[in-house]
Scaffold this motif. Structure first.
Motif, PDB file in Angstrom:
ATOM      1  N   ARG A 113      40.242  40.838  30.014  1.00 51.83           N
ATOM      2  CA  ARG A 113      41.281  40.886  31.054  1.00 51.83           C
ATOM      3  C   ARG A 113      41.015  41.954  32.101  1.00 51.83           C
ATOM      4  N   ASP A 114      40.208  42.966  31.782  1.00 51.90           N
ATOM      5  CA  ASP A 114      39.890  44.006  32.755  1.00 51.90           C
ATOM      6  C   ASP A 114      38.432  43.976  33.172  1.00 51.90           C
ATOM      7  N   ARG A 115      37.768  42.864  32.921  1.00 52.59           N
ATOM      8  CA  ARG A 115      36.346  42.749  33.252  1.00 52.59           C
ATOM      9  C   ARG A 115      36.062  41.393  33.884  1.00 52.59           C
ATOM     10  N   HIS A 116      34.890  41.306  34.476  1.00 54.57           N
ATOM     11  CA  HIS A 116      34.388  40.034  35.017  1.00 54.57           C
ATOM     12  C   HIS A 116      35.400  39.386  35.965  1.00 54.57           C
ATOM     13  N   ARG A 117      35.811  40.117  36.980  1.00 56.06           N
ATOM     14  CA  ARG A 117      36.865  39.629  37.876  1.00 56.06           C
ATOM     15  C   ARG A 117      36.480  38.333  38.575  1.00 56.06           C
ATOM     16  N   GLU A 118      35.208  38.121  38.811  1.00 57.21           N
ATOM     17  CA  GLU A 118      34.780  36.885  39.479  1.00 57.21           C
ATOM     18  C   GLU A 118      34.516  35.759  38.490  1.00 57.21           C
ATOM     19  N   PRO A 121      38.051  33.787  36.212  1.00 56.50           N
ATOM     20  CA  PRO A 121      38.836  32.627  36.687  1.00 56.50           C
ATOM     21  C   PRO A 121      38.129  31.292  36.460  1.00 56.50           C
ATOM     22  N   TRP A 122      36.812  31.264  36.694  1.00 61.32           N
ATOM     23  CA  TRP A 122      36.081  30.021  36.476  1.00 61.32           C
ATOM     24  C   TRP A 122      36.002  29.676  34.984  1.00 61.32           C
ATOM     25  N   ALA A 123      35.760  30.695  34.166  1.00 59.80           N
ATOM     26  CA  ALA A 123      35.717  30.450  32.722  1.00 59.80           C
ATOM     27  C   ALA A 123      37.067  29.949  32.221  1.00 59.80           C
ATOM     28  N   THR A 124      38.151  30.541  32.740  1.00 63.02           N
ATOM     29  CA  THR A 124      39.493  30.097  32.349  1.00 63.02           C
ATOM     30  C   THR A 124      39.721  28.646  32.746  1.00 63.02           C
ATOM     31  N   GLY A 190      30.870  30.056  34.601  1.00 62.21           N
ATOM     32  CA  GLY A 190      31.402  31.003  35.571  1.00 62.21           C
ATOM     33  C   GLY A 190      30.323  31.888  36.162  1.00 62.21           C
ATOM     34  N   ALA A 191      29.383  32.337  35.327  1.00 62.25           N
ATOM     35  CA  ALA A 191      28.292  33.180  35.823  1.00 62.25           C
ATOM     36  C   ALA A 191      27.393  32.399  36.768  1.00 62.25           C
ATOM     37  N   LEU A 192      27.138  31.133  36.469  1.00 60.39           N
ATOM     38  CA  LEU A 192      26.311  30.310  37.355  1.00 60.39           C
ATOM     39  C   LEU A 192      26.994  30.085  38.699  1.00 60.39           C
ATOM     40  N   ILE A 193      28.273  29.764  38.666  1.00 55.95           N
ATOM     41  CA  ILE A 193      28.989  29.494  39.921  1.00 55.95           C
ATOM     42  C   ILE A 193      29.039  30.731  40.797  1.00 55.95           C
ATOM     43  N   THR A 194      29.301  31.890  40.188  1.00 52.40           N
ATOM     44  CA  THR A 194      29.454  33.133  40.961  1.00 52.40           C
ATOM     45  C   THR A 194      28.136  33.866  41.165  1.00 52.40           C
ATOM     46  N   ARG A 195      27.062  33.334  40.583  1.00 49.96           N
ATOM     47  CA  ARG A 195      25.728  33.946  40.677  1.00 49.96           C
ATOM     48  C   ARG A 195      25.669  35.334  40.038  1.00 49.96           C
ATOM     49  N   ARG A 196      26.539  35.586  39.083  1.00 52.57           N
ATOM     50  CA  ARG A 196      26.505  36.836  38.316  1.00 52.57           C
ATOM     51  C   ARG A 196      25.696  36.573  37.050  1.00 52.57           C
ATOM     52  N   SER A 200      25.739  40.666  31.460  1.00 48.81           N
ATOM     53  CA  SER A 200      27.096  41.128  31.148  1.00 48.81           C
ATOM     54  C   SER A 200      27.928  40.035  30.483  1.00 48.81           C
ATOM     55  N   TRP A 201      27.787  38.782  30.921  1.00 46.38           N
ATOM     56  CA  TRP A 201      28.564  37.701  30.320  1.00 46.38           C
ATOM     57  C   TRP A 201      28.111  37.442  28.880  1.00 46.38           C
TER      58      TRP A 201
END
Length: 731
Positions: A113-118, A121-124, A190-196, A200-201
């Protein structure tokens, strides 16, 4: 009460849709919607918990106005099997799947809840979308709250084959494994969509992947144990399509666990990781599909149903969508670093991944060959166990070998001198094991089994060496006893040494599989009372018949007492039996025959030892009872036709006559027992299969549990986040 569950399911579907939409809107940067979607997921978990409780209450109270309870329980079903009977049905298993998904999603979102702000939302959105699919599937295709009006006085009861503790544990463990892999899959999307695409994920979801691996592995083992103890065919793994469907995501998930460690440590194999987790989750969905579609014949499947097509559509969306997303991010996924040396831990991990994926590919081809052959030739053909063994065994042996090599090597590069020093002791021990086996056993007659034993000895020796070196190093630093140093070493680095323990368990499991499959002795013999058969150096003698009736279970057991001796010395006494369950009421004209043409099951006579299992199943020849059974049913049918059909007293009288006829069968069976067909097996070292699986599970659980330093780092990190430090940085 049932209405409460039905309403909760409707609201759960709406809540899942809202969570999906709010999360997607939150990807635009509005944190209020992200927070709303997270709370909606919590509410979804609560609503599905209400649904579970309502169904369980109906099962426990035998409320047959609930169709699910009427179909899968009865007033005579023991309480424990009423509690677990829910997920023996398609509707109940889907409800369990959705409930576990909601709980796992809630835990994952709370932890991030306090990490991976980008990414969050996609993972949710992905996880809530999956929840929407499964709740909608229940609501429109397989509703667990369907009603019966009027409610029947008695239910059908739970299938007798499922009334075993192993089968009570098997489905929830499998579903938990399938669902657990949904968490890293969603974060990978989510990491793929946001390019992160850093590690960390992986760090945030690795524990979910490991939990899923442990649960799915335990589910496979409990299923194997059930097959070995109940089905009476004489084995624990039959390469059944549904068994294979659960094995494939476990294999690819194992590759993902190793590959994720490489990315965390060395920053490479990023493409591997996203491909592997997407493949793992796709295969988990495929397993869910096979159980419910009827596409392939299996004892484990629910048969043809209306949910197969929607599940196939979901699989297509996941496979096509994730593939397109990965292809579009290939440039970002390419790592700057490369594997520096073949003599490195990351290189061995890559080889292990190739072997695991290759093994999964073999299982996939063999499982779906009936459909492939039908599409190509118009005729459905299947591949039997020898085909699977021919290709899976060499890959498995290499896997055991490289499982032993990997932990011995360091990251990056290992010098030739260090490599020799690390490999020398395990290699010498493996050589000694090979020589001893060739000198004192007939292992040389089974080359693949011999190679498995030697590679497993190498792997186990290497693991013991790593524990010894680590404990010695810690003892030199902190002092104390060797045992204290060993325990402290494991506590401080639970992930590493838990992994080593899991590797040891897998090596033991492979030894058990090789020994029990390659050196088993078996025979199918026809024996009368007093006759004997020699199998595997033991004499099995059918000494006398046994019989019992369980009125509550409507079960007739025709069995035997089998004495086992070796060289004239008593070894043990086994009690195999054939269990017959009645499926016909007296008024249906097949009261007595219903015991013999209904569900039939085996009570296995087995003695388990450290070195071998003695295993027997029997099937008595009942042809001599055929005239009596046929005549009695005809007379009872004529009598029932002359009496009022709905008079309870008439039913009681007919049941009493049926009981008298069963007593006649019992007396005749005991007085002049017919010959029986006995399946007799001597399985060497099969108990080590269960021990090895248990060791691997313990290792996995140790690796899951966070070390004290990790917990302190997490607490301090959360405190920093709440104080606003680094809030704009994606972690």
């Amino acid at each position: 009460m049932i209405e409460l569950g039905a309403v909760a399911l409707v609201i759960a579907f709406a809540t899942a849709l809202f969570a999906t939409g709010a999360a997607l809107w939150g990807t635009r940067g509005d944190r209020r919607f992200v927070e709303s979607s997270r709370r909606a997921v919590y509410a979804l978990a609560g609503l599905l918990t209400i649904c579970i409780v309502v169904v369980e209450v109906a099962f426990v109270n035998t409320d047959f106005s609930l169709k699910l309870a009427a179909d899968y329980t009865s007033t005579t079903t023991p309480l424990f099997y009423r509690l677990v009977g829910m997920y023996s049905s398609q509707e109940g298993s889907l409800l369990l799947f959705a409930w576990v998904l909601s709980l796992a999603t809630s835990l994952a979102l709370r932890g991030t809840r306090d990490r991976h702000r980008e990414i969050v939302p996609w993972a949710t959105a992905v996880l809530a979308g999956l929840a929407s699919f499964f709740t909608g599937l229940m609501l429109f295709e397989a509703n667990p709250f369907a009603r019966l009006d009027p409610a029947p006085a008695q239910g059908f009861g739970l299938e007798p084959l499922l009334r075993y503790p192993e089968m009570a544990m098997h489905p929830p463990l499998l579903y938990s494994g399938y669902v657990g892999f949904a968490i890293p899959f969603a974060f990978a999307i989510g990491a793929l969509i946001t390019r992160r695409l850093d590690a960390s994920w992986l760090r945030s979801t690795g524990r979910f992947a490991l939990i899923a691996w442990v649960f799915l592995g335990l589910g496979l083992i409990f299923g194997s144990r059930w097959s070995y103890s109940v089905l009476g065919w004489g084995g624990y793994w039959a390469w059944d399509p549904v068994e294979n469907a659960a094995l494939m995501p476990w294999l690819v998930g194992t590759a993902f666990l190793h590959s994720s460690i490489v990315q965390e440590k060395r920053g490479i194999l990023r493409t591997w990781n996203v491909v592997l987790i997407c493949a793992t989750f796709s295969l988990a969905l495929l397993g869910t599909f096979l159980v419910r579609s009827g596409a392939l014949q299996s004892i484990h499947s629910f048969g043809a149903s209306t949910v197969g097509a929607p599940l196939l559509g979901l699989i297509a969306v996941v496979v096509v969508g994730s593939t397109l997303l990965i292809v579009s991010r290939l440039d970002e996924l390419r790592a700057v670093k490369r594997i520096e040396s073949l003599a490195s831990r990351e290189a061995v991990f890559l080889v292990n991944n190739l072997l695991l994926v290759g093994l999964a590919a073999v299982v996939f081809w063999g499982t779906f060959f009936p459909l492939i052959s039908e599409a190509a030739t118009g005729q459905k053909a299947s591949l039997a166990a020898p085909w699977f063994d021919r290709y899976a065994a060499p890959l498995g042996i290499l896997l055991v070998l490289f499982t032993g090599i990997g932990p011995l090597l360091a990251w990056g590069r290992v010098s030739r001198a260090a490599l020799k020093r690390l490999l020398l002791a395990p290699a010498l021990l493996a050589l000694l094991v090979a020589l001893a086996l060739l000198a004192f056993t007939d292992a040389g007659s089974k080359p693949l089994a011999l190679l498995t034993f030697v590679c497993a000895a190498f792997a186990l020796a290497g693991i013991v060496q790593e524990f010894a070196r680590g404990a010695a190093a810690r003892r030199s630093l902190v002092g104390g006893s060797y045992a204290a140093a060993l325990g402290g070493m494991v506590v401080r680095n639970r992930r590493r040494y838990g992994g080593y323990i899991a590797h040891a368990g897998i090596a033991i499991l492979f030894v058990a599989v090789a020994a029990s499959s390659s050196f088993q002795s078996g025979a199918i013999v026809r024996l009368g009372r007093g006759q004997s058969a020699e199998v595997g150096g033991y004499r099995f003698t059918y000494t006398r018949p046994t019989v019992s009736v369980d009125q509550a279970e409507q079960r007739l057991a025709l069995g035997s007492v089998v004495k086992v001796t070796q060289d004239g010395r008593p070894v043990t006494t086994l009690h195999p039996a054939r269990l017959y369950y009645s499926t016909a009421a007296p008024s249906e004209g097949a009261a007595l025959r219903g015991f013999f043409e209904g569900t039939v099951n085996s009570q296995i006579g087995r003695q388990t030892g450290v070195g071998r299992d003695l295993w027997t199943a029997m099937n008595p020849d009942l042809s001599r009872f055929e005239p009596f059974i046929t005549g009695f049913d005809r007379r009872l049918d004529r009598l029932a036709a002359k009496l009022p059909a709905n008079d309870p007293r008439v039913g009681a009288q007919l049941s009493s006559l049926e009981g008298m006829a069963i007593n006649v069968v019992q007396r005749r069976y005991m007085a002049d027992p017919p010959p029986a067909e006995f399946r007799i097996n001597v399985f060497p070292f099969v108990v080590w299969l269960w021990i090895g699986a248990g060791v691997a599970a313990v290792g996995g659980l140790i690796a899951i549990w966070p070390a004290p330093e990790a917990r302190r780092r997490r607490v301090s990190g959360l405190a920093a986040a709440r104080l606003g430090r680094g809030s704009s940085v994606e972690t």
